[in-house]
Design a protein around this motif. Structure first.
Motif, PDB file in Angstrom:
ATOM      1  N   ALA A  60      35.537  44.737  56.618  1.00  0.00           N
ATOM      2  CA  ALA A  60      34.912  44.047  55.489  1.00  0.00           C
ATOM      3  C   ALA A  60      35.284  44.714  54.168  1.00  0.00           C
ATOM      4  O   ALA A  60      35.600  44.037  53.173  1.00  0.00           O
ATOM      5  CB  ALA A  60      33.400  44.029  55.675  1.00  0.00           C
ATOM      6  N   LEU A  61      35.268  46.042  54.131  1.00  0.00           N
ATOM      7  CA  LEU A  61      35.612  46.759  52.904  1.00  0.00           C
ATOM      8  C   LEU A  61      37.074  46.538  52.528  1.00  0.00           C
ATOM      9  O   LEU A  61      37.405  46.357  51.350  1.00  0.00           O
ATOM     10  CB  LEU A  61      35.331  48.252  53.081  1.00  0.00           C
ATOM     11  CG  LEU A  61      33.855  48.648  53.177  1.00  0.00           C
ATOM     12  CD1 LEU A  61      33.721  50.141  53.481  1.00  0.00           C
ATOM     13  CD2 LEU A  61      33.110  48.293  51.896  1.00  0.00           C
ATOM     14  N   LEU A  62      37.957  46.539  53.528  1.00  0.00           N
ATOM     15  CA  LEU A  62      39.375  46.289  53.254  1.00  0.00           C
ATOM     16  C   LEU A  62      39.583  44.910  52.630  1.00  0.00           C
ATOM     17  O   LEU A  62      40.308  44.759  51.641  1.00  0.00           O
ATOM     18  CB  LEU A  62      40.182  46.393  54.547  1.00  0.00           C
ATOM     19  CG  LEU A  62      40.809  47.748  54.892  1.00  0.00           C
ATOM     20  CD1 LEU A  62      41.577  47.652  56.197  1.00  0.00           C
ATOM     21  CD2 LEU A  62      41.708  48.250  53.783  1.00  0.00           C
ATOM     22  N   TYR A  63      38.937  43.909  53.204  1.00  0.00           N
ATOM     23  CA  TYR A  63      39.094  42.554  52.677  1.00  0.00           C
ATOM     24  C   TYR A  63      38.482  42.411  51.286  1.00  0.00           C
ATOM     25  O   TYR A  63      39.022  41.702  50.430  1.00  0.00           O
ATOM     26  CB  TYR A  63      38.474  41.539  53.638  1.00  0.00           C
ATOM     27  CG  TYR A  63      39.413  41.100  54.735  1.00  0.00           C
ATOM     28  CD1 TYR A  63      40.541  40.335  54.446  1.00  0.00           C
ATOM     29  CD2 TYR A  63      39.188  41.440  56.057  1.00  0.00           C
ATOM     30  CE1 TYR A  63      41.412  39.933  55.430  1.00  0.00           C
ATOM     31  CE2 TYR A  63      40.058  41.042  57.069  1.00  0.00           C
ATOM     32  CZ  TYR A  63      41.159  40.291  56.748  1.00  0.00           C
ATOM     33  OH  TYR A  63      42.034  39.907  57.730  1.00  0.00           O
ATOM     34  N   LEU A  64      37.360  43.070  51.053  1.00  0.00           N
ATOM     35  CA  LEU A  64      36.743  42.996  49.733  1.00  0.00           C
ATOM     36  C   LEU A  64      37.626  43.634  48.669  1.00  0.00           C
ATOM     37  O   LEU A  64      37.740  43.133  47.547  1.00  0.00           O
ATOM     38  CB  LEU A  64      35.370  43.674  49.760  1.00  0.00           C
ATOM     39  CG  LEU A  64      34.255  42.915  50.473  1.00  0.00           C
ATOM     40  CD1 LEU A  64      32.998  43.762  50.528  1.00  0.00           C
ATOM     41  CD2 LEU A  64      33.962  41.590  49.766  1.00  0.00           C
ATOM     42  N   VAL A  65      38.266  44.746  49.011  1.00  0.00           N
ATOM     43  CA  VAL A  65      39.104  45.453  48.039  1.00  0.00           C
ATOM     44  C   VAL A  65      40.407  44.704  47.779  1.00  0.00           C
ATOM     45  O   VAL A  65      40.868  44.585  46.636  1.00  0.00           O
ATOM     46  CB  VAL A  65      39.399  46.887  48.538  1.00  0.00           C
ATOM     47  CG1 VAL A  65      40.415  47.567  47.631  1.00  0.00           C
ATOM     48  CG2 VAL A  65      38.115  47.707  48.582  1.00  0.00           C
ATOM     49  N   PHE A  66      41.021  44.155  48.851  1.00  0.00           N
ATOM     50  CA  PHE A  66      42.347  43.543  48.722  1.00  0.00           C
ATOM     51  C   PHE A  66      42.329  42.038  48.911  1.00  0.00           C
ATOM     52  O   PHE A  66      43.378  41.433  49.163  1.00  0.00           O
ATOM     53  CB  PHE A  66      43.304  44.168  49.747  1.00  0.00           C
ATOM     54  CG  PHE A  66      43.508  45.643  49.555  1.00  0.00           C
ATOM     55  CD1 PHE A  66      44.206  46.129  48.471  1.00  0.00           C
ATOM     56  CD2 PHE A  66      42.978  46.553  50.463  1.00  0.00           C
ATOM     57  CE1 PHE A  66      44.404  47.490  48.292  1.00  0.00           C
ATOM     58  CE2 PHE A  66      43.166  47.914  50.302  1.00  0.00           C
ATOM     59  CZ  PHE A  66      43.881  48.386  49.211  1.00  0.00           C
ATOM     60  N   GLU A  67      41.166  41.406  48.772  1.00  0.00           N
ATOM     61  CA  GLU A  67      41.042  39.966  49.043  1.00  0.00           C
ATOM     62  C   GLU A  67      41.967  39.127  48.161  1.00  0.00           C
ATOM     63  O   GLU A  67      42.647  38.212  48.630  1.00  0.00           O
ATOM     64  CB  GLU A  67      39.589  39.541  48.854  1.00  0.00           C
ATOM     65  CG  GLU A  67      39.333  38.050  48.997  1.00  0.00           C
ATOM     66  CD  GLU A  67      39.285  37.345  47.654  1.00  0.00           C
ATOM     67  OE1 GLU A  67      39.487  36.119  47.636  1.00  0.00           O
ATOM     68  OE2 GLU A  67      39.059  38.024  46.643  1.00  0.00           O
ATOM     69  N   ARG A  68      42.048  39.458  46.891  1.00  0.00           N
ATOM     70  CA  ARG A  68      42.890  38.675  45.986  1.00  0.00           C
ATOM     71  C   ARG A  68      44.365  38.800  46.351  1.00  0.00           C
ATOM     72  O   ARG A  68      45.127  37.829  46.277  1.00  0.00           O
ATOM     73  CB  ARG A  68      42.672  39.137  44.543  1.00  0.00           C
ATOM     74  CG  ARG A  68      41.306  38.761  43.975  1.00  0.00           C
ATOM     75  CD  ARG A  68      41.215  39.097  42.506  1.00  0.00           C
ATOM     76  NE  ARG A  68      39.927  38.711  41.947  1.00  0.00           N
ATOM     77  CZ  ARG A  68      39.573  38.872  40.669  1.00  0.00           C
ATOM     78  NH1 ARG A  68      40.446  39.419  39.822  1.00  0.00           N
ATOM     79  NH2 ARG A  68      38.390  38.500  40.249  1.00  0.00           N
TER      80      ARG A  68
END
Length: 257
Positions: A237-245
């Motif tokens: 979840a943290l990975l996707y939140l940081v690199f979602e864009r």
């Protein structure tokens, strides 16, 4: 009306995760009594129970293992994508590999690793994933978008393959490498069947394999299981939140191409 529909859809998607977070820190007596809302409280009992079961050791082992696999996949993808862009005619081969279900490779991989005496080792969980056709294809698509004139000008200045790859192409495709790394980490992190088949030694169990064993051991301890599920989801979840864009932009560029 559109915003309301989006909010409702988001609420139903988040509801299981909100319930999981609530149950993870809920006192055990509230679970077993059935009074989930009348006995609202905060307790670290489930987190302490995870520590006793060895959760954190499995978590850090999986983090290190998946991170190492991502580094290997990005390195091999960079080299393979450059070879494809330079004219190596193996692109159809990679596309065919992407269409093969991973489960079909379990039996031959088991035989190969057994022959190499690598079963029940950390290498059995990493080496078969050192290269990913999907990651290679993503990086190749990004390299293909680089103008050939730029590389030709560098060749005229005497640049060799090392300069072309690491001095010119690598900085230009770095955003795609980041997005590919996130997807590769998530794919390896969520493996369950493969590590269960290849590794029987609990010392080399990944977190997902460990979670299946915990579920069999405590099938009705919802607080403990919710805490384990919550903390196992957090890295992804943290990975996707940081690199979602960056991930979204990579797929949008691929669709446009």
């Amino acid at each position: 009306m559109g915003h309301l529909l989006v909010f409702l859809a988001l609420f139903f998607v988040l509801l299981p995760f909100l319930w999981m977070a609530y149950a993870a820190f809920m006192p055990k007596e509230a679970v077993y009594s059935g009074e989930l809302f009348s006995k609202v409280g905060f307790s670290l009992e489930n987190v302490q129970g995870l520590a006793k079961e060895g959760f954190w050791g499995r978590l850090f082992f999986s983090l290190g293992l998946s991170s190492g696999v991502v580094i290997l996949q990005l390195f091999t993808a960079l080299l393979a994508a450059y070879a494809l862009r330079a004219g190596l005619g193996l692109l159809p081969f990679y596309l065919v590999l992407m269409a093969i279900p991973a489960e079909l490779l379990l039996v031959p991989l088991y035989g190969i690793l057994k022959g190499l005496s690598l079963l029940d080792t950390a290498l059995a969980l990493a080496l078969p994933f050192a290269a990913s056709p999907f990651v290679i294809y993503l990086v190749y698509q990004a390299m293909r978008a680089v103008p050939e004139e730029l590389l030709e000008a560098a060749r005229l200045d005497g640049a060799g393959h090392r300069v072309l790859l690491f001095g010119i192409l690598f900085p230009l495709v770095r955003p795609t490498l980041v997005a590919a790394g996130v997807l590769a980490f998530a794919a390896h992190w969520n493996l369950v069947l493969y590590p269960r088949v290849m590794v029987s030694d609990p010392r080399f169990w990944t977190l997902q394999t460990w979670l299946t064993d915990l579920q069999r051991k405590y099938p009705t301890d919802w607080g403990l299981l919710s805490a384990a599920a919550l903390f196992s989801v957090l890295p992804i979840a943290l990975l996707y939140l940081v690199f979602e864009r960056r991930v979204v932009a990579t797929f949008e560029e691929g669709l446009k191409g």
